[in-house]
Design a protein around this motif. Sequence first.
Motif, PDB file in Angstrom:
ATOM      1  N   ARG A  92       6.442  -9.949 -57.289  1.00 34.70           N
ATOM      2  CA  ARG A  92       6.390  -8.655 -56.937  1.00 34.70           C
ATOM      3  C   ARG A  92       6.669  -7.632 -57.905  1.00 34.70           C
ATOM      4  N   ASN A  93       7.511  -7.851 -58.918  1.00 35.31           N
ATOM      5  CA  ASN A  93       7.937  -7.059 -59.984  1.00 35.31           C
ATOM      6  C   ASN A  93       6.608  -6.813 -60.876  1.00 35.31           C
ATOM      7  N   THR A  94       5.920  -7.948 -61.125  1.00 35.68           N
ATOM      8  CA  THR A  94       4.680  -7.896 -61.859  1.00 35.68           C
ATOM      9  C   THR A  94       3.398  -7.077 -61.222  1.00 35.68           C
ATOM     10  N   LEU A  95       3.322  -7.273 -59.902  1.00 38.89           N
ATOM     11  CA  LEU A  95       2.260  -6.456 -59.159  1.00 38.89           C
ATOM     12  C   LEU A  95       2.618  -5.195 -59.017  1.00 38.89           C
ATOM     13  N   THR A  96       4.143  -4.855 -59.023  1.00 33.19           N
ATOM     14  CA  THR A  96       4.528  -3.325 -59.027  1.00 33.19           C
ATOM     15  C   THR A  96       4.016  -2.777 -60.444  1.00 33.19           C
ATOM     16  N   GLU A  97       4.428  -3.308 -61.484  1.00 29.34           N
ATOM     17  CA  GLU A  97       4.271  -2.920 -62.733  1.00 29.34           C
ATOM     18  C   GLU A  97       2.607  -2.480 -62.861  1.00 29.34           C
ATOM     19  N   ARG A  98       1.724  -3.540 -62.523  1.00 27.17           N
ATOM     20  CA  ARG A  98       0.435  -3.347 -62.876  1.00 27.17           C
ATOM     21  C   ARG A  98      -0.245  -2.248 -61.718  1.00 27.17           C
ATOM     22  N   LEU A  99       0.137  -2.191 -60.527  1.00 28.88           N
ATOM     23  CA  LEU A  99      -0.296  -1.348 -59.672  1.00 28.88           C
ATOM     24  C   LEU A  99       0.067   0.275 -60.231  1.00 28.88           C
ATOM     25  N   ASP A 100       1.494   0.351 -60.665  1.00 29.08           N
ATOM     26  CA  ASP A 100       1.986   1.626 -61.397  1.00 29.08           C
ATOM     27  C   ASP A 100       1.175   1.947 -62.380  1.00 29.08           C
ATOM     28  N   ARG A 101       0.802   0.939 -63.290  1.00 29.97           N
ATOM     29  CA  ARG A 101      -0.015   1.217 -64.646  1.00 29.97           C
ATOM     30  C   ARG A 101      -1.461   1.905 -64.256  1.00 29.97           C
ATOM     31  N   LEU A 102      -2.093   1.195 -63.143  1.00 30.60           N
ATOM     32  CA  LEU A 102      -3.541   1.315 -62.656  1.00 30.60           C
ATOM     33  C   LEU A 102      -3.544   2.708 -61.973  1.00 30.60           C
ATOM     34  N   VAL A 103      -2.273   3.321 -61.078  1.00 29.52           N
ATOM     35  CA  VAL A 103      -2.314   4.490 -60.686  1.00 29.52           C
ATOM     36  C   VAL A 103      -2.057   5.427 -61.670  1.00 29.52           C
ATOM     37  N   GLY A 104      -1.122   5.021 -62.775  1.00 29.67           N
ATOM     38  CA  GLY A 104      -0.922   6.184 -63.650  1.00 29.67           C
ATOM     39  C   GLY A 104      -1.947   6.377 -64.507  1.00 29.67           C
ATOM     40  N   ALA A 105      -2.702   5.389 -64.793  1.00 32.40           N
ATOM     41  CA  ALA A 105      -4.066   5.692 -65.500  1.00 32.40           C
ATOM     42  C   ALA A 105      -5.196   6.406 -64.963  1.00 32.40           C
ATOM     43  N   GLY A 106      -5.096   6.271 -63.448  1.00 28.76           N
ATOM     44  CA  GLY A 106      -6.034   7.062 -63.006  1.00 28.76           C
ATOM     45  C   GLY A 106      -7.297   6.169 -62.190  1.00 28.76           C
ATOM     46  N   LEU A 107      -7.131   4.883 -62.324  1.00 29.94           N
ATOM     47  CA  LEU A 107      -8.128   4.024 -61.701  1.00 29.94           C
ATOM     48  C   LEU A 107      -7.788   3.776 -60.295  1.00 29.94           C
ATOM     49  N   LEU A 108      -6.503   3.612 -59.787  1.00 34.03           N
ATOM     50  CA  LEU A 108      -6.193   3.571 -58.312  1.00 34.03           C
ATOM     51  C   LEU A 108      -5.502   4.883 -58.161  1.00 34.03           C
TER      52      LEU A 108
END
Length: 175
Positions: free
Chosen positions: A50-66
């Motif tokens: 869960r923590n790894t997925l949260t980090e990856r999703l936050d990164r992709l949202v922050g970068a504008g891909l999601l």
Amino acid sequence: MRRTSFAQWPCSIARAMDLLGDQWTLLVLREAYLGVRRFDRIQAELGIARNTLTERLDRLVGAGLLRREPYQERPVRYEYVLTDMGRDFWPALAAIMHWGERWLTEDRPVRLRHRTCGHETHAVVTCASCGDPLRVREVEAEQHSARSVMLGARSAEGVERSGQGHVTPNGVAVR
């Protein structure tokens, strides 16, 4: 161990790898392309912590891909939806998929079908002007940054050239 950041390097590949260059990030994007939008389903599909997925999703949202879109109010829960920037990465991921199928496995668990013509397909990188496939021996990279003034033009294979296709033995273009 801290990883080296390439976010400020004057190289589009280095910057892309800084953002997308770990296995989980690409697999999270793969799930988004396959229509999986919710945290719990992405986690179940990948078996990711869960923590790894949260980090990856936050990164992709922050970068504008999601982008996050709420689908439930109490408690608030979000879907992760591809943006234009995220959809623009699809050809690169499809090319990685095709390369992996060709060189790393005989198994093809996912097959791509072009909806327009109905045929099974795979990624092919082509010239934006003439439409011919881009082959490494037929492409020359011209760098346009302050650092590259000293480097000259190089083939996509990394061999520096000068004159009429002359390849210098020491890898330095003579001007």
